[in-house]
Scaffold this active site. Structure first.
Site, PDB file in Angstrom:
ATOM      1  N   GLU A   1       0.638  -1.179   0.001  1.00  0.00           N
ATOM      2  CA  GLU A   1      -0.141   0.047  -0.178  1.00  0.00           C
ATOM      3  C   GLU A   1       0.992   1.265   0.027  1.00  0.00           C
ATOM      4  OE1 GLU A   1      -0.739  -2.653   1.976  1.00  0.00           O
ATOM      5  OE2 GLU A   1      -2.992  -3.248   1.286  1.00  0.00           O
TER       6      GLU A   1
ATOM      7  N   HIS B   1     -10.252  -4.273  10.776  1.00  0.00           N
ATOM      8  CA  HIS B   1     -10.774  -4.033   9.527  1.00  0.00           C
ATOM      9  C   HIS B   1     -12.196  -3.410   9.592  1.00  0.00           C
ATOM     10  CE1 HIS B   1      -8.023  -7.339   8.653  1.00  0.00           C
ATOM     11  NE2 HIS B   1      -8.414  -7.098   7.375  1.00  0.00           N
TER      12      HIS B   1
END
Lengths: 462, 339
Positions: free
Chosen positions: A196, A265
């Site tokens: 990322e 998450h």
């Protein structure tokens, strides 16, 4: 006793699926591990393997059946020595779920097949001013609306491309980029390694060179690895270069709580990014807004944070059938007009706000619901005009309260409409805890319709 | 660690004998003039900092001049340059105006970023200079993105991405290496190994001190280059640009160099001895090397003094401009946030 095979949940947000195909016939012998059926979820076609041995007794759901709810019995398996006559012994209902804790029960809104986030269809309460009267509407999932927005913009401008994890060959981790590789090829639909920080920087560099990347994060939770490039490089370069070098880039992906994926998450980043000058932050709710705002974001010459919601991907809504439907960034939408109290919300928070407005109407309270749609720049005017009319306001969000977007809305109301207020503004938000895994605790950690109703009544002194 | 060796080019750690190709007299003059401009500019910036005319962080490039000048001599119009915060030399090598750079250092409206960026954040779209980045290592992913854009557009431009021995330990550097080789992006990673990441020597911070090998696990070729010899830098840059333009993907050049001044203006540099600095200055100074070669070839002191005078005039003019140019208008506070 014969064994029931239930419709499996094949993703955190799956509520129902299509029974695409039976690979075993009634009477066939089944060994553990045999593939017995194919199920289409909203994301993929999955194979169902038998976990028990015996003979396929009866197929309860024929192939080709759509929208079979999770946990519905789809077949029975007869153990050795059992016969069709034993099928009658099968209980009618699936095995009971664990009892929910009392506190969660008290706030439960409606029985749900499994403990999932709210799942009502997105309602389009009022016509959108961006959509001309008489426009033909098509029913689409939000997932399709996003895909169409990207495809349209990629057709329009060769400098637009998409990169991210699993966006190409896998067709998107959440199927949002489905078909893009086939239409635009590997040059413009680029699978990245799991990296990322690196690919966010590559995207920003490409944007500095004049390309218009769409960078997909599999979830915004993973973008914390990349937040330096988003803030220090993307957001600040235009200013630091005295206006010479900006970056037209969209960072997008699912944000906030999905279902049962726990603390790492399930986080809402709207407040984080909304603090940064140089970024625009969009968090839509309706399918039409998802499409029109993503197209606007891709065309915007600035870095745009586009916060989606995984739970909403499979939800359908009406999207105008227009050749080029754009929703302007920075304009809120009055999703429901009312005169007694203003509910200010955005993204998934809207699902609570709209249902609460329905509940309040039954009690004679006429709530106005504002969907902010864009968090930065915030449409203060629409909020203030509404509060001047109603004199009362409640903010509704799934994110945390401290330094949250709701806090910002409250501050603006206080600064601009203090004299119009008949009660202190109240915030309904996610609870001040990391997201728990247990179904009952997860439900408690999120806001509820009941909390919104209670808050609206409290500010109305009812 | 030993002082950088003279005239040594190593291929993935293995020494190759021989001196770099000689420069023509014209090239020697150009290298001398460009390196001198950087040296004098930086000395002046140091002075202005001492006077309080330049604020904040100010990282000088003195000692490392051969790296950017040698690299630039191998580039063509359209190639992009990006670096970290020790960026004044890179900008001057990219032919950005000394006045605009100095005025940015003093925070004036005539600066490259209209006074809003400062020493670490300057850009020139016109000269293909992409900054000027204050976050250690961030420019490596960004520079890889510039190369991505070249690849996407199918042009033959090369992204020259500079970073130091300190940044070479950042994670995103390796994320970028992986993507650059995977996608065969035209990027030259120039690792300016000046032996100290702020106050931490390479030996105290790096498990693999041969930075040319840092791309080995990605199959990126690397070269160790005598970064004090502008001819060696140019030769390595020629090889790397040809490699990149040939569609072969990235290449790493470890430039063995040295900074004479502290990490920033406020660094007392207690982590090394005065003798160490003096020895490099005496034995390997990149400017003296060229000057000595020119003198040996029969160029007169007079000719060299003329270059010195020209450079001093440019620097003095820049300093004068930077101190008299007005500060940005107050309205600039709210401009350039969005476009």
């Amino acid at each position: 006793m014969p064994i029931q095979v239930l419709m499996p949940a094949l993703s955190p947000t799956m509520e129902k699926g299509n029974l695409a195909k039976w690979l075993k016939k009634e009477g066939e012998t089944i060994k553990s591990g045999d593939v017995i059926a194919e199920i289409e979820t909203d994301k993929a076609t999955m194979e169902v393997e038998a976990t028990d041995e015996g003979t396929l007794g009866k197929i309860l759901i024929p192939e080709g059946t759509a929208d079979v709810a999770v946990n519905t019995p789809i077949a029975t398996i007869l153990a050795d020595g059992e016969s069709a006559a034993d099928l009658a012994k099968v209980p009618a209902a699936p095995p009971p779920k664990a009892a929910e804790a009392p506190a969660a029960e008290a706030k439960a809104e409606a029985p749900q097949p499994a403990a999932k986030a709210p799942a009502a269809p997105v309602s389009e309460a009022r016509p959108d001013p961006e959509i001309p009267a008489g426009t033909e509407m098509v029913t689409q999932t939000i997932r399709e609306a996003l895909r169409d927005a990207m495809a349209e913009e990629m057709r329009r401008d060769g400098d637009v491309f998409i990169m991210g994890e699993e966006v190409a060959e896998y067709q998107g981790a959440y199927k949002v980029t489905q078909g893009l590789l086939q239409e635009f090829g590997a040059r413009r639909v680029i699978d990245t390694p799991i990296t990322e920080h690196g690919f966010a920087g590559v995207g920003v560099g490409a944007a500095m060179a004049g390309l218009k990347p769409i960078v997909e994060f599999m979830t915004w939770n993973f973008a914390m690895q990349a937040i330096d490039q988003i803030i220090n490089s993307a957001a600040k370069t235009l200013y630091m270069s005295g206006g010479q070098m900006g970056c037209s880039i969209v960072f997008r992906g699912p944000n906030g709580a999905a279902a049962r994926v726990a603390a790492q998450h399930s986080q809402d980043y709207a407040a984080w990014y909304s603090q940064i000058p140089g970024l625009k932050v969009i968090a839509p709710y309706s399918a039409a807004d998802y499409k029109g705002l993503l197209k606007a974001a891709i065309r915007d010459p600035n870095p745009v944070i586009f916060l989606e919601n995984e739970v909403l991907y499979g939800h359908t809504g009406e999207v105008p059938k227009l050749p080029d439907f754009i929703v302007p960034i920075g304009k809120a939408r009055i999703a429901r007009a009312g005169k007694d109290v203003t509910l200010v919300s955005w993204a998934m928070g809207m699902s609570y706000a709209l249902k609460a407005a329905d509940e309040l109407a039954k009690e004679g309270i006429d709530a106005e619901v504002i969907d902010l749609r864009t968090i930065r720049p915030m449409d203060t005017e629409t909020i203030i005009n509404s509060v001047k009319k109603t004199g009362r306001a409640v903010t509704v969000e799934e994110g945390w309260q401290q330094s949250g977007v709701g806090s910002e809305v409250v501050a603006r109301i206080m600064e601009h409409a203090f004299d119009y207020l008949d009660a202190p503004v109240t915030r309904v938000s996610g609870k001040d805890v990391p997201m728990p895994y247990a179904a009952n605790l997860e439900k408690l950690a999120l806001p509820s319709v009941a909390e919104v109703v209670a808050a609206a009544k409290a500010v109305s002194y009812r | 660690m030993a002082a950088p060796k003279k005239s040594v080019a190593k291929e993935s750690g293995q020494e190759k004998a021989g001196s770099p190709p000689e420069f023509s007299k014209e090239q020697e003059f150009k290298a001398l003039r460009d390196m001198l401009l950087i040296r004098r500019f930086e000395e002046k910036a140091g002075q202005l900092y001492g006077m309080g005319a330049i604020g904040g962080f100010c990282h000088l490039y003195i000692g490392q001049e051969a790296v950017v000048v040698g690299m630039q001599m191998a580039l063509k119009q359209g190639d992009e340059v990006i670096t970290g915060y020790r960026d004044h030399g890179h900008m001057l090598a990219c032919d950005m105006e000394a006045k605009g750079v100095m005025a940015e250092l003093t925070g004036r409206r005539g600066g490259y970023s209209r006074g809003k960026g400062g020493s670490m954040h300057m850009f020139s779209k016109e000269k293909h200079f992409y900054g000027g980045h204050g976050i250690v290592g961030a420019q490596v992913s960004l520079g890889t993105g510039l190369a991505f854009a070249n690849h996407y557009r199918g042009n033959d431009n090369v992204s020259v991405t500079y970073f130091g021995d300190g940044a070479a330990n950042q994670g995103q550097v390796y994320e970028s290496f992986n993507m650059a080789e995977l996608w065969k992006l035209p990027v030259i990673y120039v690792i300016e190994n000046n032996r100290y990441a702020m106050g931490t020597s390479v030996s105290r911070a790096s498990a693999q001190q041969d930075f040319s090998k840092r791309g080995a696990s990605f199959n990126i070729p690397g070269r160790q280059v005598d970064g004090m010899d502008v001819r060696a830098v140019k030769a390595a840059a020629d090889e790397a640009t040809a490699w990149c333009r040939g569609g072969n993907g990235p290449m790493i050049l470890e430039m063995q160099t040295y900074r004479y001044r502290g990490h920033s203006m406020s660094d007392p540099a207690k982590y090394r001895t005065r003798e160490e600095v003096e020895k490099v200055r005496h034995d390997q100074d990149p400017i003296e090397q060229v000057r000595n070669r020119l003198l040996a070839s029969g160029v007169s002191e007079q000719d060299l003094k003329a270059i010195d005078a020209e450079v001093r005039e440019i620097v003095n003019e820049a300093a004068d401009f930077a101190q008299h140019d007005p500060e940005p208008d107050a309205s600039e506070l709210y401009t350039d946030i969005y476009r």
